[in-house]
Scaffold this motif. Structure first.
Motif, PDB file in Angstrom:
ATOM      1  N   LYS A 189     -23.718  79.426   0.805  1.00  0.00           N
ATOM      2  CA  LYS A 189     -24.924  79.908   1.453  1.00  0.00           C
ATOM      3  C   LYS A 189     -26.032  80.153   0.416  1.00  0.00           C
ATOM      4  N   LYS A 190     -27.217  79.677   0.700  1.00  0.00           N
ATOM      5  CA  LYS A 190     -28.427  79.863  -0.122  1.00  0.00           C
ATOM      6  C   LYS A 190     -28.450  78.986  -1.364  1.00  0.00           C
ATOM      7  N   GLN A 191     -27.396  78.234  -1.645  1.00  0.00           N
ATOM      8  CA  GLN A 191     -27.402  77.347  -2.812  1.00  0.00           C
ATOM      9  C   GLN A 191     -28.199  76.077  -2.504  1.00  0.00           C
ATOM     10  N   ILE A 192     -28.855  75.557  -3.536  1.00  0.00           N
ATOM     11  CA  ILE A 192     -29.578  74.291  -3.398  1.00  0.00           C
ATOM     12  C   ILE A 192     -29.158  73.354  -4.514  1.00  0.00           C
ATOM     13  N   ARG A 193     -29.359  72.052  -4.289  1.00  0.00           N
ATOM     14  CA  ARG A 193     -28.945  71.055  -5.279  1.00  0.00           C
ATOM     15  C   ARG A 193     -30.114  70.561  -6.132  1.00  0.00           C
ATOM     16  N   ALA A 194     -31.314  70.575  -5.574  1.00  0.00           N
ATOM     17  CA  ALA A 194     -32.468  70.057  -6.309  1.00  0.00           C
ATOM     18  C   ALA A 194     -33.700  70.882  -5.982  1.00  0.00           C
ATOM     19  N   LEU A 195     -34.570  71.006  -6.980  1.00  0.00           N
ATOM     20  CA  LEU A 195     -35.810  71.768  -6.826  1.00  0.00           C
ATOM     21  C   LEU A 195     -36.965  70.975  -7.408  1.00  0.00           C
ATOM     22  N   VAL A 196     -38.043  70.853  -6.628  1.00  0.00           N
ATOM     23  CA  VAL A 196     -39.274  70.224  -7.104  1.00  0.00           C
ATOM     24  C   VAL A 196     -40.365  71.291  -7.126  1.00  0.00           C
ATOM     25  N   LEU A 197     -40.935  71.548  -8.286  1.00  0.00           N
ATOM     26  CA  LEU A 197     -42.031  72.509  -8.413  1.00  0.00           C
ATOM     27  C   LEU A 197     -43.359  71.760  -8.483  1.00  0.00           C
ATOM     28  N   THR A 198     -44.336  72.221  -7.715  1.00  0.00           N
ATOM     29  CA  THR A 198     -45.665  71.620  -7.721  1.00  0.00           C
ATOM     30  C   THR A 198     -46.710  72.719  -7.864  1.00  0.00           C
ATOM     31  N   PRO A 199     -47.915  72.388  -8.321  1.00  0.00           N
ATOM     32  CA  PRO A 199     -48.935  73.418  -8.513  1.00  0.00           C
ATOM     33  C   PRO A 199     -49.660  73.845  -7.246  1.00  0.00           C
ATOM     34  N   THR A 200     -49.720  72.999  -6.216  1.00  0.00           N
ATOM     35  CA  THR A 200     -50.494  73.333  -5.021  1.00  0.00           C
ATOM     36  C   THR A 200     -49.703  73.111  -3.748  1.00  0.00           C
ATOM     37  N   ARG A 201     -50.166  73.766  -2.691  1.00  0.00           N
ATOM     38  CA  ARG A 201     -49.529  73.625  -1.387  1.00  0.00           C
ATOM     39  C   ARG A 201     -49.609  72.185  -0.891  1.00  0.00           C
ATOM     40  N   GLU A 202     -50.797  71.586  -1.057  1.00  0.00           N
ATOM     41  CA  GLU A 202     -50.985  70.222  -0.562  1.00  0.00           C
ATOM     42  C   GLU A 202     -50.046  69.245  -1.247  1.00  0.00           C
ATOM     43  N   LEU A 203     -49.858  69.400  -2.547  1.00  0.00           N
ATOM     44  CA  LEU A 203     -48.959  68.504  -3.265  1.00  0.00           C
ATOM     45  C   LEU A 203     -47.509  68.748  -2.853  1.00  0.00           C
ATOM     46  N   ALA A 204     -47.153  70.008  -2.628  1.00  0.00           N
ATOM     47  CA  ALA A 204     -45.797  70.311  -2.162  1.00  0.00           C
ATOM     48  C   ALA A 204     -45.530  69.621  -0.825  1.00  0.00           C
ATOM     49  N   ALA A 205     -46.505  69.686   0.077  1.00  0.00           N
ATOM     50  CA  ALA A 205     -46.352  69.038   1.375  1.00  0.00           C
ATOM     51  C   ALA A 205     -46.253  67.522   1.226  1.00  0.00           C
ATOM     52  N   GLN A 206     -47.013  66.967   0.285  1.00  0.00           N
ATOM     53  CA  GLN A 206     -46.977  65.526   0.042  1.00  0.00           C
ATOM     54  C   GLN A 206     -45.611  65.084  -0.466  1.00  0.00           C
ATOM     55  N   GLU A 263     -28.599  71.001  -9.541  1.00  0.00           N
ATOM     56  CA  GLU A 263     -28.288  69.813 -10.333  1.00  0.00           C
ATOM     57  C   GLU A 263     -29.519  69.210 -10.993  1.00  0.00           C
ATOM     58  N   CYS A 264     -30.672  69.302 -10.315  1.00  0.00           N
ATOM     59  CA  CYS A 264     -31.865  68.639 -10.836  1.00  0.00           C
ATOM     60  C   CYS A 264     -33.108  69.486 -10.596  1.00  0.00           C
ATOM     61  N   LEU A 265     -33.897  69.652 -11.642  1.00  0.00           N
ATOM     62  CA  LEU A 265     -35.184  70.348 -11.569  1.00  0.00           C
ATOM     63  C   LEU A 265     -36.286  69.350 -11.902  1.00  0.00           C
ATOM     64  N   SER A 281     -26.713  61.324  -3.382  1.00  0.00           N
ATOM     65  CA  SER A 281     -25.831  60.600  -2.467  1.00  0.00           C
ATOM     66  C   SER A 281     -24.477  60.255  -3.091  1.00  0.00           C
ATOM     67  N   ARG A 282     -24.396  60.345  -4.415  1.00  0.00           N
ATOM     68  CA  ARG A 282     -23.185  59.911  -5.104  1.00  0.00           C
ATOM     69  C   ARG A 282     -22.127  61.005  -5.226  1.00  0.00           C
ATOM     70  N   THR A 283     -22.490  62.235  -4.895  1.00  0.00           N
ATOM     71  CA  THR A 283     -21.520  63.333  -4.907  1.00  0.00           C
ATOM     72  C   THR A 283     -21.732  64.184  -3.664  1.00  0.00           C
ATOM     73  N   GLN A 284     -20.683  64.860  -3.236  1.00  0.00           N
ATOM     74  CA  GLN A 284     -20.753  65.719  -2.050  1.00  0.00           C
ATOM     75  C   GLN A 284     -20.104  67.065  -2.368  1.00  0.00           C
ATOM     76  N   PRO A 285     -20.740  67.919  -3.150  1.00  0.00           N
ATOM     77  CA  PRO A 285     -20.134  69.209  -3.498  1.00  0.00           C
ATOM     78  C   PRO A 285     -20.112  70.166  -2.311  1.00  0.00           C
ATOM     79  N   ASN A 286     -19.207  71.121  -2.363  1.00  0.00           N
ATOM     80  CA  ASN A 286     -19.158  72.161  -1.340  1.00  0.00           C
ATOM     81  C   ASN A 286     -20.203  73.215  -1.683  1.00  0.00           C
ATOM     82  N   MET A 287     -21.221  73.332  -0.858  1.00  0.00           N
ATOM     83  CA  MET A 287     -22.321  74.247  -1.141  1.00  0.00           C
ATOM     84  C   MET A 287     -22.125  75.572  -0.419  1.00  0.00           C
TER      85      MET A 287
END
Length: 435
Positions: free
Chosen positions: A72-89, A150-152, A64-70
């Motif tokens: 197409k297909k670029q993302i700012r943050a990625l959360v990796l999880t081991p399972t589908r259920e945890l990803a949905a959570q 920006e964040c993994l 929320s503290r920055t507003q970069p010009n993004m």
């Protein structure tokens, strides 16, 4: 301490208040300010203590503290999880806490069509929550651009290692910018996790709020010794006599989960199974029915140990003990969440005495044993080796769609415990994951 003391903006504080929370948990108190500062974090806390909000809240604050010009297909943050259920959570948590902020997110995992996921990224999203395999599929099709990342965040990183995702993680790391903030959250700290952190994190802040391998104090644990052939009978009696209304039951194999579900239904107890051979639609439907109290028992393999988040789930049953002690901690951590009390019951036959011994050594606690006279084990029965084939030796079956979100290891495809896990760990050592 209040959430107002942690540096969170008004939109986030409003969302937190709407959820009925006013006091952060210990992991949130320690992690949120450090993440907002932009530092890398290696965090561990026993399951059920609010780790997910511990990284979703500061992530949303930072974005929320920055507003970069993004582009197409670029993302700012990625959360990796081991399972589908945890990803949905995690996706639900981001949606809940970010409801008053102008951010878009999407969840990506296998078992469902890939085209809608590609379309969502093309449309533009700030945050992606994904399982490693399916994300690699999308990256391989040049369907996502990590250059502005920006964040993994690696959630339940220890589980990802156990499930054999290390190769996928390494491939993904090569696609990401070196200059980024990286957060590694885990329910347990192991030497493997610390070694992984050394390769991914830059001068991380260590956040730990519980002793290593500790189980939550609010969970009442108990052991009932019983012959293997009488486990189903004892489970049914416990559910009926004690009037349990919502019970999560863990089995070791997918075939075992199906068999137990059928037997419970035949005894008049509503039940559903959730495991890797179920389609994603079936898994989602079963979990939703369980949360809504439409079914009394959810029978699961360890794939669900990190993906079921029910604040007031009262009972967890280990119908079969897990082969790996860490999984006992994760299983029983499905109850006693968000400060609520819970009960974890384990039905232990003669074959599992060694597994019980290893679990108690791991958690540094002798679990109370409660004798049920009508179900005392036959002393003449001898221990037999525990079988751990895929799907309980009944064949692999259909995996419910694209299998790329499942482990590449020699263990079970849905993360169900198998003897091959030790092979994975030995192989990891040779690849530099251990000192």
């Amino acid at each position: 301490m209040s959430f107002t003391n942690l540096g969170l903006s008004e939109p986030l504080l409003k969302a937190i208040k709407e959820q009925g929370y006013d006091t952060p948990t210990p992991i949130q108190q320690k992690a949120i300010p450090v993440v907002i500062e932009g530092k890398d974090v290696l965090a561990a806390a026993q399951t059920g203590t609010g780790k997910t909000a511990g990284f979703t809240l500061p992530l949303l604050e930072k974005l929320s503290r920055t507003q970069p010009n993004m582009q197409k297909k670029q993302i700012r943050a990625l959360v990796l999880t081991p399972t589908r259920e945890l990803a949905a959570q995690v996706a639900e948590s981001i949606k809940t806490y970010g409801k008053h902020l102008p951010y878009t997110s999407t969840v990506i995992f296998g078992g469902v069509g890939i085209n809608p996921q590609l379309a969502a990224i093309r449309k533009g999203v700030d945050i992606v929550i994904a399982t490693p395999g399916r994300l690699l599929d999308i990256a391989g099709q040049k369907g996502i651009d990590f250059s502005a990342l920006e964040c993994l965040i690696l959630d339940e990183a220890d589980r990802m290692l156990d499930m054999g995702f290390i190769h996928d993680i390494k491939k993904l790391m090569k696609l990401m910018p070196q200059k980024r903030q990286t957060l590694l959250f885990s329910a347990t700290f192991s030497p493997e996790i610390k070694t992984l952190a050394e390769g991914l994190l830059n001068d991380p802040v260590l956040v730990e709020v519980a002793r290593q391998n500790e189980t939550a104090d609010q969970i009442k644990q108990v052991i009932h010794f019983v012959d293997k052939r009488r486990k189903r009978e004892l489970l049914s009696q416990l559910i009926k006599v004690k009037k349990w209304k919502q019970v999560l039951v863990f089995t070791r194999t997918k075939h075992g989960a199906n068999k137990l579900t059928k037997e419970l239904e035949e005894s008049g107890i509503s039940a559903a199974a959730i495991h890797g051979n179920k389609s994603q639609g079936a898994r989602t439907k079963a979990l939703a029915a369980f949360k809504a109290n439409e079914i009394r028992v959810l029978v699961a393999t360890d794939i669900a140990a990190r993906g079921i988040d029910i604040d007031q789930l009262p009972h967890v049953v280990n119908y079969e003990l897990p082969n790996v002690p860490e999984d006992y901690v994760h299983r029983i951590g499905r109850t006693g969440r968000a400060g609520q009390s819970g009960e974890a019951v384990s039905l232990v036959c003669i074959d599992e005495h060694e597994l019980l011994k290893n679990i108690e050594k791991f958690i540094k606690f002798e679990i109370p044993k409660v004798d049920i006279p009508a179900f005392r084990p036959d002393p003449n029965i001898k221990a037999e080796p525990i079988q751990n084939g895929r799907g309980g030796g009944k064949g692999r079956g259909k995996s419910g769609g694209n299998s790329r979100n499942k482990p590449r290891s020699s263990g079970s495809r849905d993360g169900t415990v198998s003897n091959n896990r030790n092979k994975n760990r030995n192989r990891n050592k040779s690849q530099g994951l251990n000192k």
